[in-house]
Design an enzyme around this catalytic site. Structure first.
Site, mmCIF file in Angstrom:
data_model
loop_
_atom_site.group_PDB
_atom_site.id
_atom_site.type_symbol
_atom_site.label_atom_id
_atom_site.label_comp_id
_atom_site.label_asym_id
_atom_site.label_seq_id
_atom_site.Cartn_x
_atom_site.Cartn_y
_atom_site.Cartn_z
ATOM 1 N N GLN A 175 -4.946 -1.360 9.554
ATOM 2 C CA GLN A 175 -4.895 -2.705 8.986
ATOM 3 C C GLN A 175 -5.531 -3.719 9.946
ATOM 4 O OE1 GLN A 175 -3.791 -3.411 5.879
ATOM 5 N NE2 GLN A 175 -4.197 -5.601 6.112
ATOM 6 N N LYS A 226 0.841 -1.203 0.000
ATOM 7 C CA LYS A 226 0.000 0.000 0.000
ATOM 8 C C LYS A 226 0.877 1.255 0.000
ATOM 9 C CE LYS A 226 -3.889 -2.201 2.288
ATOM 10 N NZ LYS A 226 -4.464 -2.678 3.545
ATOM 11 N N ASP A 254 -11.437 2.896 4.014
ATOM 12 C CA ASP A 254 -11.882 1.500 3.966
ATOM 13 C C ASP A 254 -13.407 1.396 3.858
ATOM 14 O OD1 ASP A 254 -9.999 -0.606 4.026
ATOM 15 O OD2 ASP A 254 -9.476 -0.173 6.112
HETATM 16 N N1 GUN Z 1 -7.185 -6.692 6.121
HETATM 17 C C1 GUN Z 1 -7.509 -7.443 5.042
HETATM 18 N N2 GUN Z 1 -8.184 -6.705 4.132
HETATM 19 C C2 GUN Z 1 -8.277 -5.467 4.648
HETATM 20 C C3 GUN Z 1 -8.844 -4.257 4.173
HETATM 21 O O1 GUN Z 1 -9.427 -4.179 3.080
HETATM 22 N N3 GUN Z 1 -8.729 -3.188 4.989
HETATM 23 C C4 GUN Z 1 -8.119 -3.253 6.206
HETATM 24 N N4 GUN Z 1 -8.081 -2.160 6.943
HETATM 25 N N5 GUN Z 1 -7.580 -4.355 6.676
HETATM 26 C C5 GUN Z 1 -7.660 -5.454 5.901
#
Ligand code: GUN
Length: 296
Positions: free
Chosen positions: A98, A54, A121
Site C-alpha cells: 500500500q 481489500k 498493481d
Molecule cells: N494507494 C492509493 N492507491 C493505491 C493503489 O492503487 N495501489 C497501492 N499499492 N497503493 C495505493
C-alpha cells in the site's frame, strides 16, 4: 442533454461476481485458491480503510487474503525481506504494497522488488515497460477499471479522441497507454498544459485524474463526450464533509453523453480490478487460460 450515468458500483459488483465464479471453478477443477498479500506500513488512516476493504472483498470472492501490517519505523531491509518471502510463497499469487510508504522507505526500490508476475498493481518497471510496448502485463487497477467501463459503454474506442488530465504513474500514464492500445488518439494534459479548457473540449473521452476538487467545469466538456472522473476529493460544503471528483458533476452532466459519478463511479472499480488481477496472476502462474473480459 443529460448524461447517462455510468454506475461503477453496479459494474464493480458484476466484475466481483465474475471473479468469484472463476475462483470457484479454479478451486473445483484444479484445487487452486488464488491468494493476495497486502502489505501496509504505518498507520495512515486512509490506507487502513483501503487495506481493510481489500481484505474483506478478497475473502468475499473466495480468495485467500494475507495481511501484513508493519510498524511505521520498519526498516527497508525488513520490508524487502518480507517481499522476498511473499515472492517465494506459492500460495501468494498477488502482492500489493500500500502506498504511500513512510518517507524513510524508497517506494521504487520496494515496488521493483516484487516479482513482476505477482505485481497486481502493475507498478513494477517491467510491467510498465510491457504495457508501454503493447505486451502482456499486469495492468494498474484504476486505469483498467476505467477501460472496462469505456469498452462496455462504447464497444470499440477506435479512432476516438481521448484526453487524460493528469500524468501520474498510477493513473494518468497507464490510462493513456491503455487508450492508445485501443486505438484512441491520446493527449496527456496536466497542470502546465496551455489552454487546458480548449484541449479538454476536443475530447470524445475525457479522463480526469488530477486530484483537484471540481477543477473541470461543464463548459470544458464537448457535448456528448464520455467523462471518466477518477478524482476522490474530500471537501467541506455547507458545513458537511463531502466526496467530490475532479469534474464539476452537475455542469458536466448537463453536456456530457455519459459520466461517472463520485462516489460510485471509478472508485469501486479499483478493488474489483485488483481482484481480477489476482485471479489473472493465479491463472498465469499455473499455466491456465486467463479469465475473459477481466484483463486489458
Ligand atoms: N494507494 C492509493 N492507491 C493505491 C493503489 O492503487 N495501489 C497501492 N499499492 N497503493 C495505493
Amino acid at each position: 442533454m443529460t448524461a447517462t450515468i455510468i454506475d461503477g458500483k453496479a459494474f464493480a459488483a458484476r466484475v466481483r461476481d465474475k471473479v468469484a465464479a472463476h475462483v470457484a471453478q479454479l478451486k473445483e477443477a484444479h484445487g487452486l485458491t488464488p491468494g493476495l498479500a497486502v502489505v501496509l506500513v504505518g498507520e495512515d488512516p486512509a490506507s487502513q480503510v483501503y487495506v481493510r476493504s481489500k481484505g474483506k472483498q478478497t475473502v468475499e470472492v473466495g480468495m485467500a487474503s494475507f495481511e501484513h501490517r508493519l510498524e511505521a519505523d520498519t526498516s527497508e531491509d525488513a520490508l524487502l525481506a518480507l517481499i522476498d518471502k511473499l515472492n517465494a510463497d506459492p500460495q501468494v499469487h498477488g502482492i500489493l504494497v500500500q502506498l504511500p510508504l513512510p518517507d524513510h522507505l524508497d517506494s521504487d526500490l520496494v515496488i521493483n522488488r516484487i516479482d513482476p508476475a505477482k505485481d497486481v498493481d502493475g507498478f513494477h518497471i517491467s510491467n510498465v515497460g510491457l504495457l508501454g510496448t503493447g505486451q502482456k502485463s499486469m495492468v494498474p487497477c484504476t486505469p483498467l477499471g476505467c477501460l472496462m467501463m469505456l469498452r462496455e459503454h462504447h464497444g470499440s474506442l477506435s479512432g476516438m479522441s481521448a484526453v487524460v488530465v493528469g500524468r501520474s504513474n498510477i493513473v494518468g500514464k497507464p490510462m493513456a497507454q491503455l487508450l492508445l492500445g485501443d486505438s484512441c488518439t491520446v493527449t496527456i494534459a496536466h497542470s502546465r498544459t496551455r489552454d487546458l479548457a480548449a484541449v479538454c473540449r476536443g475530447a470524445d473521452i475525457l479522463v480526469a485524474a488530477v486530484g483537484r476538487p471540481e477543477m473541470i467545469p461543464g463548459d470544458w466538456v464537448k457535448p456528448g463526450a464520455t467523462v471518466i472522473d477518477v478524482g476522490i476529493n474530500r471537501i467541506e460544503r455547507d458545513g458537511k464533509n463531502r466526496l467530490v471528483g475532479d469534474v464539476d458533476f452537475d455542469s458536466a452532466a448537463a453536456v456530457a453523453g455519459a459520466i461517472t459519478p463520485v462516489p460510485g463511479g471509478v472508485g469501486p472499480m479499483t478493488i474489483a480490478c485488483l481482484l481480477a488481477n489476482t485471479l489473472t496472476a493465479a491463472a498465469r502462474a499455473n499455466g491456465l487460460p486467463e479469465p475473459e473480459g477481466l484483463t486489458a
